[in-house]
Design an enzyme around this catalytic site. Structure first.
Site, PDB file in Angstrom:
ATOM      1  N   THR A   1      40.367  46.976  30.148  1.00 40.23           N
ATOM      2  CA  THR A   1      40.445  45.670  30.793  1.00 40.23           C
ATOM      3  C   THR A   1      39.071  45.036  31.082  1.00 40.23           C
ATOM      4  OG1 THR A   1      42.398  46.492  31.924  1.00 40.23           O
ATOM      5  CG2 THR A   1      41.566  44.413  32.675  1.00 40.23           C
TER       6      THR A   1
ATOM      7  N   ASP B   1      49.061  46.312  34.822  1.00 39.76           N
ATOM      8  CA  ASP B   1      48.838  45.512  36.025  1.00 39.76           C
ATOM      9  C   ASP B   1      48.256  44.131  35.736  1.00 39.76           C
ATOM     10  OD1 ASP B   1      46.513  47.153  35.216  1.00 39.76           O
ATOM     11  OD2 ASP B   1      45.487  45.965  36.743  1.00 39.76           O
TER      12      ASP B   1
END
Ligand code: GLY
Length: 294
Positions: free
Chosen positions: A152, A183
């Protein structure tokens, strides 16, 4: 109000050669410089974080955009989110294919749709109907399977008007099941921004981060009086205590105070506040020197 920007290139083990570590830090530095230039030009925080994350998505060494991890069937599916703390405006996409800049597609969801989260075929159809550029899957350069997994990218910023914003983008986790969502595109988990508290974004294993709604937790801790730095640290302490997990978080508040914390082995970061220099490196700060000695 001091402008400020923080970017990260993903928390993880970063068991890679010094060249790749330097490339990751350089990408973060360039992303922070790009976002900072926008802020100095008077741009809104949302514009600055989108511009910064586009630079990170272009870096093959980072797990987003071009450097996205392949899923278990070899395909590449990506997630991204943007949030504007001045309006609570939110846009996100999940499981999108053949897009070089998922963060800009998330921004388009915010700007041009009545929705907040579009997934898979629906997100791709929206992209096509909006004339959003698509790419070939081969242009999304995937790292060697079996190589060290990073996680990420993200950016938070505070603009001259004291508004905060966040953007994040990811190729997910290595060999994940097609259709798995982490997430990153989930509001409060991968990212959150509210001028009443702060902007924050997280990196690490999404299955743990989402259970703690960790980015909202950081913002809530700032609203309760913690500095962004302390809020990031407290959130990671809770991640470890409740879920036995590690990760990284970055944050900025409307006063331009920044926070960075990492409980994973390492996370490339760059930040700048006001007219100060861009500070970049691997967090924890001794990680790069330590790796360079091996
Ligand atoms: N943190 C990114 C993911 O788990 O997908």
């Amino acid at each position: 109000m001091p402008i400020a920007i923080v970017v990260h290139g993903g928390a993880g083990a970063w068991m890679r050669g010094p060249d790749r570590l330097r490339a990751a830090v350089a990408a973060c530095h360039e992303a922070a410089a790009t976002g900072l230039a926008r802020l100095h030009d008077g741009a809104a925080a949302l514009d600055a974080v989108e511009a910064a994350v586009r630079v990170l998505e272009d870096a093959p060494v980072l797990n987003a955009g071009r450097g996205s991890h392949p899923r278990s069937d070899g395909s590449v599916e990506m997630d991204a989110i943007v949030m504007d703390g001045s309006t609570l405006g939110l846009g996100a996409v999940a499981c999108v294919r053949r897009v070089l800049h998922p963060v800009s597609l998330a921004r388009l969801v915010l700007a041009r749709s009545p929705h907040t989260l579009l997934v898979a075929h629906g997100a791709e159809r929206f992209a096509d109907e909006m004339g959003f550029p698509r790419c070939e899957e081969a242009e999304l350069k995937v790292p060697e399977v079996g190589g060290e997994s990073a996680d990420t990218v993200g950016a938070v910023a505070c603009d001259a008007a004291g508004h905060v914003a966040v953007a994040a983008s990811t190729g997910g986790i290595l060999r994940q099941w097609p259709g798995r969502v982490g997430d990153t595109p989930l509001v409060g988990a991968g990212a959150y921004a509210d001028d009443a508290s702060a902007a924050a974004t997280a990196t690490g294993e999404g299955e743990a981060l989402m259970k703690l709604v960790i980015s909202k937790l950081v913002c809530d801790l700032v609203a309760q009086g913690a500095t962004p730095e302390r809020a990031c640290r407290l959130a990671l302490d809770r991640l470890e205590a409740r879920l036995g997990a590690t990760g990284g978080v970055i944050a900025v508040d409307p006063r331009g105070r920044v926070g960075v914390a990492c409980s994973s082995p390492a996370m490339p970061v760059a930040y700048a506040v006001g007219d100060g220099p861009i500070v970049s490196g691997m967090w924890p700060r001794d990680f790069m020197a330590d790796r360079g000695r091996r």
